[in-house]
Enzyme design. Structure first.
Site, PDB file in Angstrom:
ATOM      1  N   ARG A  86       0.389  -8.368  13.932  1.00 53.83           N
ATOM      2  CA  ARG A  86      -0.263  -7.336  13.101  1.00 53.83           C
ATOM      3  C   ARG A  86      -1.255  -7.980  12.131  1.00 53.83           C
ATOM      4  NH1 ARG A  86       5.064  -4.913  11.120  1.00 53.83           N
ATOM      5  NH2 ARG A  86       3.867  -3.887   9.500  1.00 53.83           N
TER       6      ARG A  86
ATOM      7  N   LYS B 139       0.827  -1.216   0.000  1.00 53.58           N
ATOM      8  CA  LYS B 139       0.000   0.000   0.000  1.00 53.58           C
ATOM      9  C   LYS B 139       0.855   1.257   0.000  1.00 53.58           C
ATOM     10  CE  LYS B 139      -2.070  -0.630   3.961  1.00 53.58           C
ATOM     11  NZ  LYS B 139      -1.485  -1.853   4.528  1.00 53.58           N
TER      12      LYS B 139
ATOM     13  N   ARG C  76      -8.743   1.638   9.910  1.00 49.98           N
ATOM     14  CA  ARG C  76      -8.379   0.269  10.269  1.00 49.98           C
ATOM     15  C   ARG C  76      -9.450  -0.393  11.130  1.00 49.98           C
ATOM     16  NH1 ARG C  76      -2.528   1.096   9.642  1.00 49.98           N
ATOM     17  NH2 ARG C  76      -1.387  -0.837   9.959  1.00 49.98           N
TER      18      ARG C  76
ATOM     19  N   ARG D 164      12.510  -2.120  10.384  1.00 48.11           N
ATOM     20  CA  ARG D 164      11.511  -1.399  11.178  1.00 48.11           C
ATOM     21  C   ARG D 164      11.284  -2.155  12.473  1.00 48.11           C
ATOM     22  NH1 ARG D 164       5.979   0.020   8.055  1.00 48.11           N
ATOM     23  NH2 ARG D 164       4.985  -0.883   9.885  1.00 48.11           N
TER      24      ARG D 164
ATOM     25  N   ARG E 108      11.802  -6.552   4.452  1.00 46.68           N
ATOM     26  CA  ARG E 108      11.725  -5.094   4.274  1.00 46.68           C
ATOM     27  C   ARG E 108      12.799  -4.358   5.064  1.00 46.68           C
ATOM     28  NH1 ARG E 108       5.991  -2.436   4.851  1.00 46.68           N
ATOM     29  NH2 ARG E 108       6.022  -3.112   7.021  1.00 46.68           N
TER      30      ARG E 108
END
Ligand code: ADP
Length: 243
Positions: free
Chosen positions: A178, A15, A90, A167, A127
């Site tokens: 998550r 996204k 969300r 991260r 990532r």
């Protein structure tokens, strides 16, 4: 006509990358609640101190807090002609609040990006983000020792080069948390949008370029126009020639 776009989908669906590019190419701001909160944590502000632990556990920050942040951001002049929202809403409460915030500002186009869970975990583990400017890179794709020289977003990145880090909420256990929260709180909220004529789903397993094309087509079709017309409209607004 405002271009109010909401990107929906699980963590790691792509996204942020797509939202950033679409916003840049269409001359509207990208509003990422994750980026806003991470910046607050980075700067050590009062807000940052409040949300740091919650984010590190992979949980959601309170609805009232995040709704207040989005309400303020979308009221700024640069968002009146449109925006790309990434990471919000969300929960069902956030979705209802967004409708109320946008009451007379035109309809919302909702794009859901679909990617299977195992691929999401793989992507998020791979990532890396630039600690300075927030750009993303995929350590598997680029080989860990040859991460790209891609981000040029800040003076520091342009002169010294990117500083790739993991991260703090991208560890496998936090990612699984998550995802659990996504399927529990966010996926049901998508039903709130899915019956609307401006809702579209796209396949996030394609190459980034193909996803970009699908996104543009989906937005144009939600607005009831061919993709070429969307380009012309945007070009007019930006005062440039459509390609
Ligand atoms: P993801 O990669 O999971 O999509 P984001 O960068 O959007 O992550 O968000 C990172 C974290 O910031 C979330 O796990 C959550 O703690 C917090 N956050 C971001 N947006 C929201 C929101 N709309 N409501 C509640 N918490 C949020």
């Amino acid at each position: 006509m405002a271009l109010n776009l909401v990107m929906l989908g699980p963590p790691g669906a792509g996204k942020g990358t797509q939202a950033e590019r679409f916003a840049r190419e269409h001359g509207i701001p990208k509003v990422s609640t994750g980026d806003i909160l991470r910046e607050a944590v980075h700067s050590g502000s009062e807000l940052g101190q409040k949300v740091k632990a919650v984010m590190e556990r992979g949980e959601l920050v309170g609805d009232d807090l995040i709704i207040g942040i989005v309400r303020e951001r979308l009221s700024r002049p640069d968002a009146i002609a449109g925006f790309v929202l990434d990471g919000f809403p969300r929960t069902a409460t956030q979705a209802k609040a967004l409708d109320e915030i946008l009451e007379d500002r035109g309809s919302v186009i909702c794009i859901e990006m679909q990617v299977p869970d195992e691929e999401l975990v793989r992507r998020v583990r791979a990532r890396r983000v630039c600690d300075d400017c927030g750009a993303n890179a995929d350590a598997f794709e680029h080989e860990i020792h040859a991460l790209p020289d891609l981000c040029q977003n800040t003076e520091r990145c342009r002169t010294i080069g990117p500083k790739w880090v993991v991260r703090s909420d991208d560890s496998e256990s936090v990612v699984r948390e998550r995802l659990k929260i996504y399927w529990r709180d966010t996926q049901p909220m998508i039903e709130y949008y899915s019956s609307r004529p401006t809702f579209r789903s796209i396949d996030g397993m394609q190459t980034p370029e193909q996803v970009r094309e699908s996104l543009v087509k989906a937005v144009a079709s939600a607005l009831g126009m061919p993709a070429a017309q969307l380009r012309t409209l945007v070009a007019k607004k930006l005062g440039v020639q459509a390609s």
